[in-house]
Design an enzyme around this catalytic site. Structure first.
Site, PDB file in Angstrom:
ATOM      1  N   TRP A 157     -10.031  -2.028   3.530  1.00 31.56           N
ATOM      2  CA  TRP A 157     -10.972  -1.840   4.634  1.00 31.56           C
ATOM      3  C   TRP A 157     -10.561  -0.744   5.600  1.00 31.56           C
ATOM      4  O   TRP A 157     -11.379  -0.256   6.374  1.00 31.56           O
ATOM      5  CB  TRP A 157     -11.122  -3.144   5.424  1.00 31.56           C
ATOM      6  N   ASN A 158      -9.290  -0.335   5.598  1.00 33.57           N
ATOM      7  CA  ASN A 158      -8.851   0.559   6.680  1.00 33.57           C
ATOM      8  C   ASN A 158      -9.358   1.992   6.516  1.00 33.57           C
ATOM      9  O   ASN A 158      -9.705   2.656   7.496  1.00 33.57           O
ATOM     10  CB  ASN A 158      -7.323   0.531   6.820  1.00 33.57           C
ATOM     11  N   LYS A 181     -14.419  -2.498  -6.553  1.00 34.15           N
ATOM     12  CA  LYS A 181     -14.580  -3.610  -5.623  1.00 34.15           C
ATOM     13  C   LYS A 181     -14.154  -3.136  -4.245  1.00 34.15           C
ATOM     14  O   LYS A 181     -12.970  -2.979  -3.959  1.00 34.15           O
ATOM     15  CB  LYS A 181     -13.731  -4.815  -6.007  1.00 34.15           C
ATOM     16  N   ASP A 183     -13.593  -3.572  -0.126  1.00 32.97           N
ATOM     17  CA  ASP A 183     -13.222  -4.713   0.701  1.00 32.97           C
ATOM     18  C   ASP A 183     -14.483  -5.390   1.236  1.00 32.97           C
ATOM     19  O   ASP A 183     -15.488  -4.738   1.544  1.00 32.97           O
ATOM     20  CB  ASP A 183     -12.346  -4.253   1.871  1.00 32.97           C
ATOM     21  N   SER A 184     -14.429  -6.688   1.365  1.00 31.58           N
ATOM     22  CA  SER A 184     -15.600  -7.465   1.769  1.00 31.58           C
ATOM     23  C   SER A 184     -16.052  -7.166   3.193  1.00 31.58           C
ATOM     24  O   SER A 184     -17.193  -7.450   3.553  1.00 31.58           O
ATOM     25  CB  SER A 184     -15.310  -8.962   1.641  1.00 31.58           C
ATOM     26  N   GLY A 232      -3.536  -1.559  -0.847  1.00 36.83           N
ATOM     27  CA  GLY A 232      -3.545  -2.743   0.001  1.00 36.83           C
ATOM     28  C   GLY A 232      -2.142  -3.235   0.277  1.00 36.83           C
ATOM     29  O   GLY A 232      -1.177  -2.460   0.279  1.00 36.83           O
ATOM     30  N   GLU A 254      -0.891   1.955  -4.009  1.00 42.56           N
ATOM     31  CA  GLU A 254      -0.280   2.352  -2.735  1.00 42.56           C
ATOM     32  C   GLU A 254      -0.279   1.122  -1.852  1.00 42.56           C
ATOM     33  O   GLU A 254      -1.341   0.549  -1.570  1.00 42.56           O
ATOM     34  CB  GLU A 254      -1.052   3.484  -2.061  1.00 42.56           C
ATOM     35  N   LEU A 255       0.917   0.717  -1.413  1.00 45.68           N
ATOM     36  CA  LEU A 255       1.062  -0.573  -0.736  1.00 45.68           C
ATOM     37  C   LEU A 255       1.543  -0.372   0.703  1.00 45.68           C
ATOM     38  O   LEU A 255       1.235   0.626   1.323  1.00 45.68           O
ATOM     39  CB  LEU A 255       1.999  -1.457  -1.558  1.00 45.68           C
ATOM     40  N   CYS A 288      -1.528   2.798   6.212  1.00 40.52           N
ATOM     41  CA  CYS A 288      -0.290   2.537   5.461  1.00 40.52           C
ATOM     42  C   CYS A 288       0.795   3.558   5.768  1.00 40.52           C
ATOM     43  O   CYS A 288       1.980   3.239   5.704  1.00 40.52           O
ATOM     44  CB  CYS A 288      -0.577   2.551   3.956  1.00 40.52           C
ATOM     45  N   GLU A 386       5.986  -4.894   8.469  1.00 40.23           N
ATOM     46  CA  GLU A 386       4.864  -4.031   8.808  1.00 40.23           C
ATOM     47  C   GLU A 386       3.911  -4.756   9.752  1.00 40.23           C
ATOM     48  O   GLU A 386       3.494  -5.876   9.497  1.00 40.23           O
ATOM     49  CB  GLU A 386       4.123  -3.624   7.531  1.00 40.23           C
TER      50      GLU A 386
END
Length: 517
Positions: A157-158, A181, A183-184, A232, A254-255, A288, A386
């Site tokens: 979502w970011n 998919k 983000d909701s 995410g 990418e986390l 991130c 984080e």
């Protein structure tokens, strides 16, 4: 400037890969600045994913047969459409996320730059490559690149536009189909970008968007595609990697990050303070690659803390669909709670608040001040974990050696920033950091924005890379085709195997005298 209209949401909802929309359960989508409902979105199911993948497989076979140059033309047109519709895209990004106008523009420009880069380079990257064969003259070897098939993209979502579409651009140009998919909380951002892709000429079945919960839609994507790209949290990335590993399919992610900035003696502290505002508080710190730890040589720490603290206090924060506001809202109550908890925990354990530290419900339901802490103890929640919000801590250190050691003392390794007296000194420090990207004399933008260079994380910050050659070729299977010429490896007809066996070792030994051997 208002939020997007109801007609816009209605039009975009029709672009999802969900059928019989009227009979579906829906989820409310709110304007983050105000908390008011903007629209609803139909909720996808595993069956929707299966149907989308089935259509994508058919479309992908035809797409893979098209010359790369033809595929690239679509993305040249797409770049132009994105820039032409940048205001509407920025409106949507702000409405669904609450980010500032400048942060929304970052998304639009990134999509345009990524589309341009891969449209220009894909044909060369995907062209068959001649390599030195096993035996010169006798063998010819060529490496080809075949598309994976259907690629699943699970986006956050970011940055709900660029992280939904930019990864898909490379996958599509490599000859794949994509099932996304989003983000909701931010499905319409993805649909707005995909609408322009369809207008640019991309076959609709080739890129399907299935909104819905990760536990349903995300799992169905991982269980049925040939490759998965995820952006995410580290925890979710580890779970998805296990799923992908069981199926032996490719996976890239990418986390999270706990990104460090190093400020050495001789750096221009006014410039550092201005850049640190961008590095720490772009997108309200929900990035991130944003900076959450600043290590400053002790001899300049007080001066830097005063300058940076004042600069943060002077930041403009609030809602608005216009440029000039430096920081917008957080996206959800969960994010506000996390930031508040980290600040309160640090304060109880002895940390000092230099700037910010408070929620701002007077500005909107999800606003929190940009916050700077000092004297943060090691056992504080925000020291090693984080935050993913507008919170940064300053740590004085004895010298650059200690700064490097502290910056590397983490399981993360996504991004870093270095400021020193000279560029050469900054680059020397950067090369010693355990981080996938390092920016010298900036926070994150130059390394991220260099689409020709790989971008990704070390340690628990991810695996694989986006951007650069790696970011496209990961969506392919390399295939080696070796052709034997003149005679086969069993030796010339009439020559005994025993003699041929004696000839081969000195022949192979002599290869070292050939160029490149």
């Amino acid at each position: 400037m208002p939020a997007p209209s109801a007609a816009t949401f209605s039009r975009l909802a029709e672009l999802s890969a969900i059928t019989d929309v009227d009979a579906r359960a829906t989820k409310s989508i709110t304007e983050v600045f105000t908390g008011k409902e903007l629209a609803t979105i139909p909720v996808g199911t595993a069956e929707d994913v299966h149907a989308a993948i089935a259509r994508a497989r058919v479309a992908q076979k035809a797409w893979a047969k098209r010359p790369v140059s033809e595929r690239a033309e679509i993305f040249h047109r797409y770049r132009d459409l994105v820039l032409a519709h940048r205001d509407e895209l920025m409106d949507m990004a702000q409405a669904e996320t609450g980010k500032s106008r400048a942060a929304a523009q970052e998304e639009v420009l990134d999509i345009a730059m990524t589309s341009r880069h891969y449209a220009r380079t894909a044909a060369k990257l995907l062209a068959p490559k001649r390599v030195t064969g096993m035996l010169p003259v006798l063998t010819k070897t060529t490496v080809h690149y075949q598309p994976k098939g259907v690629v699943g993209v699970i986006s956050p979502w970011n940055y709900p536009m660029t992280l939904a579409v930019s990864d898909a651009i490379a996958a599509l140009l490599a000859g794949n189909a994509v099932v996304l998919k989003p983000d909701s909380q931010t499905p319409y951002c993805a649909l707005a970008c995909v609408e322009l892709l369809y207008k640019a000429g991309l076959p609709r079945d080739l890129f399907a968007v299935v909104p819905g919960p990760g536990s349903v839609v995300g799992n169905a994507i991982v269980e049925n595609t040939e490759y998965v790209m995820f952006t995410g949290s580290t925890a979710t990335g580890q779970h998805l990697a296990e799923q992908a590993g069981r199926r032996l399919i490719g996976f890239s992610a990418e986390l999270g990050g706990k990104n460090a900035m190093i400020v050495a003696r001789g750096a221009n502290l006014r410039e550092v303070s201005d850049a640190a505002v961008r590095a720490c508080f772009s997108n309200s710190g929900q990035l991130c690659i944003s900076i959450e730890r600043i290590y400053v040589e002790r001899s300049i720490a007080d001066e830097f803390t005063a300058k940076f603290g004042q600069r943060v206090k002077d930041m403009t924060v609030g809602p608005g669909y216009e440029f000039g506001i430096e920081m917008g809202s957080l996206i959800s109550e969960d994010q506000v709670k996390t930031v508040s908890a980290h600040v309160d925990d640090a304060k109880v354990k002895g940390a000092k608040v230099i700037a910010g530290g408070n929620a701002r419900p007077d500005l909107g339901p999800l606003f929190f001040e940009p916050t700077v802490l000092t004297d943060v103890p090691e056992d504080a929640e925000c020291a090693a974990n984080e935050t993913f919000g507008p919170l940064v801590s300053i740590y004085p250190v004895a010298d650059v050696e200690e700064a490097i050691a502290k910056a590397n003392d983490t399981d993360y390794g996504l991004n870093a920033s270095v400021w020193a007296k000279t560029k050469a000194q900054g680059e020397a420090i950067a090369a010693r950091l355990h981080s996938g990207t390092v920016n010298v004399d900036e926070g994150y933008a130059p390394a991220w924005g260099t689409t020709a260079a790989p971008m990704g994380g070390m340690g628990v910050s991810g695996m694989g890379r986006r951007h650069g050659a790696d970011g496209l070729l990961k969506y392919t299977e390399s295939q080696t085709i070796a052709t034997t010429r003149l005679l086969n490896l069993g030796g010339p007809r009439g020559l005994s195997p025993k003699v041929w066996a004696k000839i081969m070792p000195p022949f192979v030994k002599a290869l070292k005298y050939l160029p490149g051997r």
